[in-house]
Design a protein around this motif. Structure first.
Motif, PDB file in Angstrom:
ATOM      1  N   LEU A 180      -6.378   6.129   5.047  1.00  0.00           N
ATOM      2  CA  LEU A 180      -7.113   4.939   4.611  1.00  0.00           C
ATOM      3  C   LEU A 180      -6.205   3.709   4.631  1.00  0.00           C
ATOM      4  O   LEU A 180      -6.596   2.632   5.098  1.00  0.00           O
ATOM      5  CB  LEU A 180      -7.678   5.167   3.210  1.00  0.00           C
ATOM      6  N   ALA A 181      -4.956   3.888   4.156  1.00  0.00           N
ATOM      7  CA  ALA A 181      -4.023   2.762   4.152  1.00  0.00           C
ATOM      8  C   ALA A 181      -3.744   2.308   5.584  1.00  0.00           C
ATOM      9  O   ALA A 181      -3.650   1.111   5.870  1.00  0.00           O
ATOM     10  CB  ALA A 181      -2.730   3.164   3.459  1.00  0.00           C
ATOM     11  N   VAL A 202     -13.371  -1.358   3.949  1.00  0.00           N
ATOM     12  CA  VAL A 202     -12.148  -0.570   3.918  1.00  0.00           C
ATOM     13  C   VAL A 202     -11.294  -0.979   2.723  1.00  0.00           C
ATOM     14  O   VAL A 202     -10.764  -0.136   1.995  1.00  0.00           O
ATOM     15  CB  VAL A 202     -11.375  -0.739   5.237  1.00  0.00           C
ATOM     16  N   ALA A 203     -11.206  -2.273   2.498  1.00  0.00           N
ATOM     17  CA  ALA A 203     -10.392  -2.747   1.378  1.00  0.00           C
ATOM     18  C   ALA A 203     -10.988  -2.306   0.052  1.00  0.00           C
ATOM     19  O   ALA A 203     -10.269  -1.823  -0.831  1.00  0.00           O
ATOM     20  CB  ALA A 203     -10.288  -4.270   1.432  1.00  0.00           C
ATOM     21  N   LEU A 244       0.826  -1.208   0.000  1.00  0.00           N
ATOM     22  CA  LEU A 244       0.000   0.000   0.000  1.00  0.00           C
ATOM     23  C   LEU A 244       0.858   1.256   0.000  1.00  0.00           C
ATOM     24  O   LEU A 244       0.572   2.219  -0.709  1.00  0.00           O
ATOM     25  CB  LEU A 244      -0.904   0.004   1.231  1.00  0.00           C
ATOM     26  N   ARG A 263     -15.890   0.148   9.520  1.00  0.00           N
ATOM     27  CA  ARG A 263     -14.752  -0.617  10.006  1.00  0.00           C
ATOM     28  C   ARG A 263     -14.675  -2.032   9.450  1.00  0.00           C
ATOM     29  O   ARG A 263     -13.713  -2.729   9.685  1.00  0.00           O
ATOM     30  CB  ARG A 263     -14.778  -0.662  11.542  1.00  0.00           C
ATOM     31  N   ALA A 279     -15.509   4.796   2.968  1.00  0.00           N
ATOM     32  CA  ALA A 279     -14.573   4.286   3.969  1.00  0.00           C
ATOM     33  C   ALA A 279     -15.075   4.442   5.387  1.00  0.00           C
ATOM     34  O   ALA A 279     -14.439   3.975   6.321  1.00  0.00           O
ATOM     35  CB  ALA A 279     -13.237   5.014   3.821  1.00  0.00           C
ATOM     36  N   ASN A 321     -13.823  -5.100   7.262  1.00  0.00           N
ATOM     37  CA  ASN A 321     -12.649  -5.276   6.417  1.00  0.00           C
ATOM     38  C   ASN A 321     -12.963  -5.119   4.952  1.00  0.00           C
ATOM     39  O   ASN A 321     -12.264  -4.434   4.218  1.00  0.00           O
ATOM     40  CB  ASN A 321     -12.060  -6.671   6.655  1.00  0.00           C
ATOM     41  N   VAL A 330     -10.551   4.201  -4.318  1.00  0.00           N
ATOM     42  CA  VAL A 330      -9.796   5.460  -4.257  1.00  0.00           C
ATOM     43  C   VAL A 330      -8.655   5.436  -5.263  1.00  0.00           C
ATOM     44  O   VAL A 330      -8.468   6.385  -6.035  1.00  0.00           O
ATOM     45  CB  VAL A 330      -9.262   5.675  -2.822  1.00  0.00           C
ATOM     46  N   PHE A 381     -10.209   1.237  -0.614  1.00  0.00           N
ATOM     47  CA  PHE A 381      -8.849   1.530  -1.086  1.00  0.00           C
ATOM     48  C   PHE A 381      -8.735   1.314  -2.593  1.00  0.00           C
ATOM     49  O   PHE A 381      -8.167   2.140  -3.299  1.00  0.00           O
ATOM     50  CB  PHE A 381      -7.826   0.664  -0.339  1.00  0.00           C
ATOM     51  N   ARG A 411      -5.813   2.540   8.027  1.00  0.00           N
ATOM     52  CA  ARG A 411      -7.016   1.796   8.422  1.00  0.00           C
ATOM     53  C   ARG A 411      -6.992   0.376   7.866  1.00  0.00           C
ATOM     54  O   ARG A 411      -7.302  -0.587   8.576  1.00  0.00           O
ATOM     55  CB  ARG A 411      -8.243   2.481   7.861  1.00  0.00           C
ATOM     56  N   VAL A 412      -6.625   0.270   6.599  1.00  0.00           N
ATOM     57  CA  VAL A 412      -6.566  -1.064   5.996  1.00  0.00           C
ATOM     58  C   VAL A 412      -5.578  -1.924   6.760  1.00  0.00           C
ATOM     59  O   VAL A 412      -5.848  -3.079   7.088  1.00  0.00           O
ATOM     60  CB  VAL A 412      -6.156  -0.961   4.512  1.00  0.00           C
ATOM     61  N   LEU A 435      -8.303   7.988  -8.415  1.00  0.00           N
ATOM     62  CA  LEU A 435      -7.232   8.990  -8.442  1.00  0.00           C
ATOM     63  C   LEU A 435      -6.419   8.848  -9.719  1.00  0.00           C
ATOM     64  O   LEU A 435      -5.978   9.844 -10.299  1.00  0.00           O
ATOM     65  CB  LEU A 435      -6.336   8.837  -7.216  1.00  0.00           C
ATOM     66  N   THR A 439      -5.562   9.215   1.568  1.00  0.00           N
ATOM     67  CA  THR A 439      -5.141   7.849   1.221  1.00  0.00           C
ATOM     68  C   THR A 439      -4.241   7.269   2.300  1.00  0.00           C
ATOM     69  O   THR A 439      -4.316   6.076   2.586  1.00  0.00           O
ATOM     70  CB  THR A 439      -4.372   7.808  -0.108  1.00  0.00           C
TER      71      THR A 439
END
Lengths: 116, 496
Positions: free
Chosen positions: A94-95, B154-155, A25, B149, B146, B151, B161, B158, A97-98, B165, A91
């Motif tokens: 977020l990373a 959140v994954a 990540l 909580r 996001a 999994n 995002v 990511f 959090r991941v 971007l 980001t």
């Protein structure tokens, strides 16, 4: 001068994309940052690189002094930098959090956990 | 003034929401009122555009190519009304459909910011401004996705995002190169200057950059794999807003930029877009048939039907474009409604896995009957709006001589019927393996579903005026001279 900028921006794009294809990540995020900086330099170079006066109207004049730099690309880059900074900060969180929830920063682990 | 309101109202609502005490009941009412106000502003704008053709405003009274322009034509005002409708439905559903955690962490203000970004993207007349509104919308959607909580979410966030971007970076690259060559980013000014310049190489590069950037956002083939991985996960109101609005912004940008800038350029990008649309339709529906989860089936149906809305642009005749735009309007309503239906299923059975669902029709006959309206409409059964939309698209494709495309449209329509029939059979008809969790669907989720289903019926009844409107929108898009004149003249007239 244009050539240097073109090469720098090309290198930033290439490294950014390469890093985005990696598995960790943190590398993906650094890749995103490099990519957005490469874009900024590209806009800067595409807007015209000139050694000229700032586009500011001096006191008592009605126009800026004749060969002046185009202010628009700089305004664009400024906006893009601010947006890029905000997005990058998000980001990173977020990373984090991941990593917290999965205990891993490997993209492959995300895939197997997710329903994709 | 009417142009600014659909953007300003959600912003003000978000500010009020942040300042107001964080009690759920108050937040919900403020958000609902704000969305109602946005819809009202959008309707006023819509009526004004119907009368005048174009509504243009120059921010800060800077004349056109220099300042920021806001401009509405029939196409964009139609989509702003859709934002208002989806917004109100989402806020109504939020009275019962969101978990308290999410609400405490700024769910309502974020949703309003999202509406502001979408409305702004539809109304701006400046390409860089479009980028900024894209980012506003994306930022809000990132956080909304996001804000959880688990999994999976959140994954998924990511992945979502990162891919978005990347699309933004590609878009910005195109912008930079375009500015470097044309020296302006005002869309009308660009449309006046750019197509007459003979730089075929750069023209092709830019067209491909914009096609890639907006193709990712619209989830066109081959950029569609992020969508089914992320859209089915958030709760119903968020999923409905994402499904209804976000991909449509990509389609809007695609149609706007290509109809203004690349109308006389190389035909290759549009041919490529046609093949991409065909592949999107086929792949989306094949994906939908292979899925075993209600919401994932919907997500793949969403992708598949995005293809219908881009065919018109690539064919480029008035009839095809009008058909695609009509389908776009229908698609926003239907897919939003169906995501709300998935929320009801989730509430009733705690799952959307088709294997675990069943006998919903026996337990809740009214829910089943109402869910049939959006489902049949998506499948394109006559006389509902999906049938009329598909008919309009088909007339456009066959009328322009694109027989292969027309055949694919028909095949995909058939696959949609199969996919929807399977959904209905598995979720509502077959005997359930697990007992029901909640006794009845909660009213906050039923209200938007019923209201939107009525709107779908309304679209069916009012199909003729609607089709006349999208034909007008298509004619405006295909003859950008009026757009250019409307924007540039208004700047000179008032600025000096």
């Amino acid at each position: 001068m244009e050539l240097v900028f073109a090469i720098v921006s090309g290198v930033l794009y290439a490294t950014g994309l390469y890093l985005m294809l990696r598995r960790r990540l943190a590398q993906i995020i650094i890749g995103l940052g490099l990519l957005s900086n490469g874009t900024n330099i590209l806009i800067f170079a595409a807007g015209g690189l000139t050694r000229s006066n700032p586009p500011v109207i001096p006191p008592g004049e009605l126009e800026p002094i004749a060969p002046y730099a185009d202010p628009v690309p700089q305004a664009l880059i400024l906006t893009a930098i601010v947006i890029g900074f905000g997005v990058l900060a998000f980001t990173l969180v977020l990373a984090h959090r991941v990593h917290q929830s999965l205990g891993s920063d490997d993209v492959d682990d995300i895939r197997s956990e997710g329903s994709a | 003034m009417t142009l600014v309101l659909p953007i300003i109202v959600p912003l003000c609502t978000a500010v009020v929401l942040l300042l107001a005490p964080a009690k759920p009941a108050q937040q919900r009412w403020i958000a609902f009122t704000g969305s109602f106000a946005q819809l009202a502003a959008a309707l006023v704008l819509f009526l004004q555009v119907q009368q005048q053709g174009y509504v243009v405003a120059q921010m800060g009274d800077w004349p056109a190519p220099f300042g920021i322009t806001l401009v509405a034509d029939v196409f964009s005002s139609m989509l702003v009304v859709a934002v208002g409708i989806v917004g109100m439905a989402a806020c109504a559903a939020s009275f019962g459909g969101v978990d308290p955690r999410r609400e405490a962490y700024g769910y309502h203000p974020l949703l309003q910011i999202l509406f502001m970004g979408v409305a702004g993207a539809f109304l701006t007349g400046d390409l860089f401004n479009l980028y900024v509104f894209f980012e506003i919308m994306l930022m809000a959607s990132f956080v909304l996705m996001a804000l959880h909580r688990t999994n999976d979410q959140v994954a998924a966030a990511f992945n979502y995002v990162t891919i978005n971007l990347l699309a933004s970076a590609v878009f910005l690259t195109g912008l930079g190169l375009l500015y470097g060559s044309a020296g302006t980013l005002n869309m009308a000014d660009l449309a006046a200057v750019w197509p007459s310049r003979h730089e075929p190489g750069l023209d092709l590069v830019l067209a491909m950059l914009f096609l890639t950037a907006f193709g990712i956002k619209a989830a066109l083939f081959p950029f569609l794999f992020w969508l089914p991985a992320s859209y089915p996960l958030p709760p119903a109101p968020i999923g409905a807003v994402f499904a209804g609005l976000l991909t449509k912004v990509g389609i809007y940008a695609l149609i706007r930029v290509f109809s203004l800038l690349f109308r006389d350029g190389s035909p290759w990008p549009l041919t490529l877009l046609l093949w991409m649309s065909i592949a999107t339709m086929l792949l989306g529906l094949i994906g939908a048939l292979s899925q075993r989860d209600f919401r994932r089936v919907l997500a793949f149906n969403l992708i598949g039907h995005i293809g219908y809305t881009t065919i018109g642009l690539s064919i480029g005749t008035s009839a095809a474009m009008a058909g695609s735009l009509l389908y776009l309007a229908h698609h926003i309503l239907v897919i939003t409604t169906l995501f709300f239906v998935s929320g009801i299923l989730l509430q009733l059975r705690r799952t959307t896995d088709l294997a675990a669902l069943g006998s919903l029709y026996r337990d809740h006959p009214w829910t089943g009957v109402i869910a049939l309206i959006p489902m049949f409409s998506l499948a394109g059964l006559p006389p509902l709006s999906g049938f009329i939309g598909k008919l309009a698209v088909l007339r456009g494709t066959f009328g322009a001589g694109f027989y292969v495309t027309g055949a694919v449209v028909l095949v995909v329509g058939l696959l949609t019927i199969v996919s929807i029939a399977r959904l209905w059979d598995e979720a509502f008809w077959k005997p359930a393996t697990k007992p029901a969790v909640a006794p009845t669907p909660s009213r906050p989720l039923m209200v938007p579903v019923v209201a939107l289903s009525l709107l779908i019926v309304g679209m069916t009844v009012g199909a003729e005026p609607l089709f006349r409107m999208t034909t007008r929108a298509a004619d405006q898009l295909l003859a950008p001279q009026d757009y250019i004149r409307a924007v540039l003249d208004s700047g000179l007239g008032r600025g000096r």
